[in-house]
Design a protein around this motif. Sequence first.
Motif, PDB file in Angstrom:
ATOM      1  N   PRO A   1       7.562  12.061 110.117  1.00 43.30           N
ATOM      2  CA  PRO A   1       7.993  10.694 109.394  1.00 43.30           C
ATOM      3  C   PRO A   1       7.068   9.627 109.530  1.00 43.30           C
ATOM      4  O   PRO A   1       6.500   8.750 108.763  1.00 43.30           O
ATOM      5  CB  PRO A   1       9.333  10.227 110.012  1.00 43.30           C
ATOM      6  N   LEU A   2       6.344   9.590 110.837  1.00 43.94           N
ATOM      7  CA  LEU A   2       5.249   8.825 111.121  1.00 43.94           C
ATOM      8  C   LEU A   2       4.158   8.891 110.189  1.00 43.94           C
ATOM      9  O   LEU A   2       3.706   7.867 109.461  1.00 43.94           O
ATOM     10  CB  LEU A   2       4.886   8.842 112.628  1.00 43.94           C
ATOM     11  N   ILE A   3       3.676   9.985 109.983  1.00 46.06           N
ATOM     12  CA  ILE A   3       2.696  10.237 109.059  1.00 46.06           C
ATOM     13  C   ILE A   3       3.025   9.843 107.636  1.00 46.06           C
ATOM     14  O   ILE A   3       2.124   9.644 106.931  1.00 46.06           O
ATOM     15  CB  ILE A   3       1.949  11.615 109.079  1.00 46.06           C
ATOM     16  N   MET A   4       4.194  10.108 107.274  1.00 46.59           N
ATOM     17  CA  MET A   4       4.751   9.766 105.961  1.00 46.59           C
ATOM     18  C   MET A   4       4.478   8.367 105.780  1.00 46.59           C
ATOM     19  O   MET A   4       4.120   8.014 104.694  1.00 46.59           O
ATOM     20  CB  MET A   4       6.197  10.499 105.858  1.00 46.59           C
ATOM     21  N   VAL A   5       5.064   7.415 106.864  1.00 50.58           N
ATOM     22  CA  VAL A   5       4.846   6.261 106.455  1.00 50.58           C
ATOM     23  C   VAL A   5       3.411   5.706 106.237  1.00 50.58           C
ATOM     24  O   VAL A   5       2.898   4.842 105.405  1.00 50.58           O
ATOM     25  CB  VAL A   5       5.430   5.395 107.703  1.00 50.58           C
ATOM     26  N   ALA A   6       2.422   6.408 107.179  1.00 51.57           N
ATOM     27  CA  ALA A   6       1.079   6.212 106.933  1.00 51.57           C
ATOM     28  C   ALA A   6       0.364   6.267 105.442  1.00 51.57           C
ATOM     29  O   ALA A   6      -0.140   5.234 104.801  1.00 51.57           O
ATOM     30  CB  ALA A   6       0.313   6.755 107.990  1.00 51.57           C
ATOM     31  N   TRP A   7       0.749   7.352 104.993  1.00 50.35           N
ATOM     32  CA  TRP A   7       0.309   7.641 103.629  1.00 50.35           C
ATOM     33  C   TRP A   7       0.920   7.078 102.775  1.00 50.35           C
ATOM     34  O   TRP A   7       0.324   6.606 101.419  1.00 50.35           O
ATOM     35  CB  TRP A   7       0.240   9.545 103.338  1.00 50.35           C
ATOM     36  N   GLY A   8       2.142   6.720 102.802  1.00 44.77           N
ATOM     37  CA  GLY A   8       2.935   5.706 101.840  1.00 44.77           C
ATOM     38  C   GLY A   8       2.244   4.528 101.607  1.00 44.77           C
ATOM     39  O   GLY A   8       2.130   3.837 100.614  1.00 44.77           O
ATOM     40  N   VAL A   9       1.855   3.964 102.856  1.00 43.70           N
ATOM     41  CA  VAL A   9       1.409   2.532 102.738  1.00 43.70           C
ATOM     42  C   VAL A   9      -0.090   2.755 102.252  1.00 43.70           C
ATOM     43  O   VAL A   9      -0.480   1.828 101.375  1.00 43.70           O
ATOM     44  CB  VAL A   9       1.299   2.093 104.007  1.00 43.70           C
ATOM     45  N   VAL A  10      -0.887   3.816 102.447  1.00 41.90           N
ATOM     46  CA  VAL A  10      -2.318   3.883 101.845  1.00 41.90           C
ATOM     47  C   VAL A  10      -2.324   4.068 100.369  1.00 41.90           C
ATOM     48  O   VAL A  10      -2.953   3.567  99.630  1.00 41.90           O
ATOM     49  CB  VAL A  10      -2.901   5.168 102.572  1.00 41.90           C
ATOM     50  N   MET A  11      -1.139   4.990  99.886  1.00 43.47           N
ATOM     51  CA  MET A  11      -0.807   4.962  98.321  1.00 43.47           C
ATOM     52  C   MET A  11      -0.697   3.663  97.766  1.00 43.47           C
ATOM     53  O   MET A  11      -1.095   3.694  96.624  1.00 43.47           O
ATOM     54  CB  MET A  11       0.251   6.085  98.223  1.00 43.47           C
ATOM     55  N   THR A  12       0.282   2.983  98.302  1.00 40.34           N
ATOM     56  CA  THR A  12       0.745   1.932  97.721  1.00 40.34           C
ATOM     57  C   THR A  12      -0.568   0.725  97.668  1.00 40.34           C
ATOM     58  O   THR A  12      -0.854   0.225  96.667  1.00 40.34           O
ATOM     59  CB  THR A  12       1.768   1.122  98.576  1.00 40.34           C
ATOM     60  N   LEU A  13      -1.506   0.750  98.728  1.00 41.76           N
ATOM     61  CA  LEU A  13      -2.767  -0.013  98.643  1.00 41.76           C
ATOM     62  C   LEU A  13      -3.457   0.481  97.632  1.00 41.76           C
ATOM     63  O   LEU A  13      -4.533  -0.382  96.939  1.00 41.76           O
ATOM     64  CB  LEU A  13      -3.266  -0.280 100.091  1.00 41.76           C
ATOM     65  N   MET A  14      -3.426   1.783  97.346  1.00 37.63           N
ATOM     66  CA  MET A  14      -4.509   2.141  96.219  1.00 37.63           C
ATOM     67  C   MET A  14      -4.169   1.492  95.091  1.00 37.63           C
ATOM     68  O   MET A  14      -5.125   1.530  94.102  1.00 37.63           O
ATOM     69  CB  MET A  14      -4.025   3.697  96.355  1.00 37.63           C
ATOM     70  N   GLY A  15      -3.093   1.137  94.815  1.00 35.43           N
ATOM     71  CA  GLY A  15      -2.615   0.427  93.461  1.00 35.43           C
ATOM     72  C   GLY A  15      -3.185  -0.965  93.279  1.00 35.43           C
ATOM     73  O   GLY A  15      -3.035  -1.090  92.095  1.00 35.43           O
ATOM     74  N   ILE A  16      -3.701  -1.301  94.337  1.00 30.60           N
ATOM     75  CA  ILE A  16      -4.358  -2.749  94.104  1.00 30.60           C
ATOM     76  C   ILE A  16      -5.809  -2.655  94.359  1.00 30.60           C
ATOM     77  O   ILE A  16      -6.706  -3.669  94.228  1.00 30.60           O
ATOM     78  CB  ILE A  16      -3.683  -3.803  95.121  1.00 30.60           C
TER      79      ILE A  16
END
Length: 507
Positions: free
Chosen positions: A128-143
């Motif tokens: 779950p920890l690495i999931m949070v990390a890549w989810g945050v990165v993916m969201t930032l990719m949108g901006i």
Amino acid sequence: MPDSTDTSLGGKPTEYQFEDARNAHYDEKHPDRESAAASPPSFDGVDEAAVLRKMDLRLIPMLSILYLLAFLDRGNIGNAKIEGLLDDLHMTGPQYNWTLTVFFFTYCVFELPSNLLLKKLRPSRWLPLIMVAWGVVMTLMGIVQNYGGLLATRLCLGVAEAGLYPGVAYYITLWYPRHRAQFRQALFFSAASIAGAFSGLLAYGIAKMDGVGGLAGWRWIFILEGILTVVVAFIAPFAIHDSPETAKFLTEQERAFVIHALRVQNSADSREMVQDESKFQMKYVIDAFKDWQIWLGLLMYWGITCPLYGISFFLPSIIKDLGYKSSTAQLLTVPIYITAAIVAVGAAWYSDRRKQRSPFILFFMSLIAIGFIIVIASTGRGVPGVVYFGVFIAVIGIYPAFPGNVTWLSVNLAGDYKRAAGMAIHIGIGNLAGAMSSNFYRSKDAPNYILGHALELGFVVMGMIAVVILRLSYQRINNKRDQIDPSEYPSDPDSLGDRSPLFRYML
């Protein structure tokens, strides 16, 4: 290997039967060790089918969701591309290819340390920890506002996602014996097929949000899918169980059976094959790096993953360049991936039933080759339906072959840390295929992409040759070990892992 379909566990399972004479000789030679033949563990009343169902229901759904989200977040850049990403960020075709390529540099480097951390830490926390990390990165990719920003976020995404697939693939080996593993690997890997289909549908719907909040539709693809990943990450710790030893959903006797089945699965007799790996030692990683089968298996891996990543990144573009509009191209990817998922699960079930790996891998890799041959032969001839059919055949070969190749290597590595390191090396370096295939399909080659298809075909043929050599090598070693006199066994053969004369490679 024999086709045993007996699921009764009242007593000793069929696949764990052994030669009494061999064990008698061993016990005579080592009187300090209790004979497994004299007192085999009893599992009367334990129903293997029921135990497997329990584990499947408690483990596989969440693992599948994790990998679906990972593959969705990794490959959605292909959907964003045909929705205007390149124009808005003023990027060229080669720059787009580089954003795909750099992901695999960090992805490859961080897989091994991540797998070792998974072994040392609790899976219910690490995954779950690495999931949070890549989810945050993916969201930032949108901006992101330019090519440099997109490149940086793709590098970070590689770091964050590195531990998921090798971690989950290794995690499955901690629960299921090797003749049951591929079906479960396919169940969770088929999530990648579903991700391919879901990605097309989701991108088609999200793209309709173009202009909402002043953001382009392709930005919403990244933002919404990233937020979804973070939400699931907070649920995941409650659905991931760390090991059979601590599984509360199993009874005490069921836990004992699962542990016993895992320990005797690699032996020519029914004594436990256990290496002392309670503490990490660097020698386990060195052993993995020196193991010939990992490097030969790497060629097989490339023969499957080059087409896998080439298709996942460029399938919408390939279909669009056949003359379909972008929305139709998104939707036409759906039946390909759904069919591939169904075939992958069915093939894995039959492979487990037959206790064979290589024949199935070779068959499906031949389908990949046939698919690309059809595509190359029909491209540019005004028959887009035939090209689409060729891609269809190739994908149906890719998705059953992939879990087969990962499972085949994992079940032929003994020792927890060595297996964790070996699988990370195999998958990590193997995923450099993604970096290679990211550059196979160049924008200047559109709409035919002959070079890309030809390179994919070349890697498939190389992989098929590697499968044959690996199979023959395993067979030769097994035959040689069958001829070893038990009196010639080392003092503690179990400690040698897959180099033990008791160990038999699965074919």
